[in-house]
Design an enzyme around this catalytic site. Sequence first.
Site, PDB file in Angstrom:
ATOM      1  N   SER A 180       1.961   2.039   4.818  1.00  0.00           N
ATOM      2  CA  SER A 180       0.577   2.455   5.062  1.00  0.00           C
ATOM      3  C   SER A 180       0.409   3.126   6.425  1.00  0.00           C
ATOM      4  CB  SER A 180      -0.363   1.255   4.984  1.00  0.00           C
ATOM      5  OG  SER A 180      -0.232   0.586   3.751  1.00  0.00           O
TER       6      SER A 180
HETATM    7  N1  SAH Z   1       1.356  -2.506   3.435  1.00  0.00           N
HETATM    8  C1  SAH Z   1       2.510  -1.940   2.810  1.00  0.00           C
HETATM    9  C2  SAH Z   1       2.055  -0.985   1.751  1.00  0.00           C
HETATM   10  C3  SAH Z   1       3.072  -0.630   0.753  1.00  0.00           C
HETATM   11  S1  SAH Z   1       2.453   0.422  -0.536  1.00  0.00           S
HETATM   12  C4  SAH Z   1       3.307  -1.218   3.880  1.00  0.00           C
HETATM   13  O1  SAH Z   1       2.689  -0.783   4.848  1.00  0.00           O
HETATM   14  O2  SAH Z   1       4.512  -1.071   3.760  1.00  0.00           O
HETATM   15  C5  SAH Z   1       1.788  -0.737  -1.661  1.00  0.00           C
HETATM   16  C6  SAH Z   1       2.739  -1.735  -2.231  1.00  0.00           C
HETATM   17  O3  SAH Z   1       2.052  -2.418  -3.271  1.00  0.00           O
HETATM   18  C7  SAH Z   1       3.989  -1.136  -2.875  1.00  0.00           C
HETATM   19  O4  SAH Z   1       5.113  -1.721  -2.300  1.00  0.00           O
HETATM   20  C8  SAH Z   1       3.862  -1.502  -4.348  1.00  0.00           C
HETATM   21  O5  SAH Z   1       5.091  -1.781  -4.982  1.00  0.00           O
HETATM   22  C9  SAH Z   1       2.993  -2.726  -4.268  1.00  0.00           C
HETATM   23  N2  SAH Z   1       2.281  -3.057  -5.508  1.00  0.00           N
HETATM   24  C10 SAH Z   1       1.649  -2.230  -6.384  1.00  0.00           C
HETATM   25  N3  SAH Z   1       1.129  -2.931  -7.399  1.00  0.00           N
HETATM   26  C11 SAH Z   1       1.427  -4.236  -7.163  1.00  0.00           C
HETATM   27  C12 SAH Z   1       1.192  -5.453  -7.869  1.00  0.00           C
HETATM   28  N4  SAH Z   1       0.499  -5.494  -9.008  1.00  0.00           N
HETATM   29  N5  SAH Z   1       1.662  -6.599  -7.328  1.00  0.00           N
HETATM   30  C13 SAH Z   1       2.360  -6.613  -6.174  1.00  0.00           C
HETATM   31  N6  SAH Z   1       2.620  -5.497  -5.469  1.00  0.00           N
HETATM   32  C14 SAH Z   1       2.163  -4.324  -5.954  1.00  0.00           C
END
Ligand code: SAH
Length: 214
Positions: A60
Amino acid sequence: MTSLRTRERLIQRLMDQGVSDYKVLDVIRSTPRHLFLDEALSHRAYEDSSLPIGYGQTLSQPYVVARMTEVLLAAAGGKLSRVLEVGTGSGYQTAVLAQLVDQVFSVERIKPLQDKARQRLRELGLRNVQLTHADGGFGWPSMGPFDGILSAAAPQFVPDELKQQLAPGGVLVIPVGGQQQYLHLVIRDGDSDRFITQELEPVKFVPLLSGTTR
Ligand code: SAH
């Protein structure tokens, strides 16, 4: 590239965009975001942009991490004990939260991302974090209720399961929508089954997907 000056520039930019909670800004200043990226991208770690972490997912944008954390803390009255994060991803937002609340419970549906995040959080010595490989759209019922929930992935509608896992007065910060998304703040009204929802600002997140992958 990871110098104090580069980080300070990022903090200034976040302040210019309206982030004003000094506790949050201090944590972002001291958290090594470059450790949450592959080496080839680490020189861009202190830019205010989202960056790829593989598997079609992104780390993010710092502004978004700062803003969501600030909103969560403010809506909870400054003190949070148990916080659920949906979408561990790289673990960066997890690391930021872990330095501001008592305990973080974070759910990720892509196993290799979770494994890497676990390693990084361990290296940083953040021990108040528990991770699980599951579909976070269902929250983490056995660990709830939570006084804060933060989602890093956008559903079309706020999942009822997440609302139900809020403690009395608990707060949920979550992006909602498809092509057009808005950050939502949902607050449980006391210990009732009523929820107060506020739409905050337009955002751009990866979608909340269902199921898990190995
Ligand atoms: N805060 C994290 C954001 C990663 S992007 C960072 O800064 O690295 C969002 C993440 O949500 C991804 O890794 C994706 O795989 C996860 N995601 C999407 N749907 C999800 C679900 N139903 N349950 C758990 N994780 C999920």
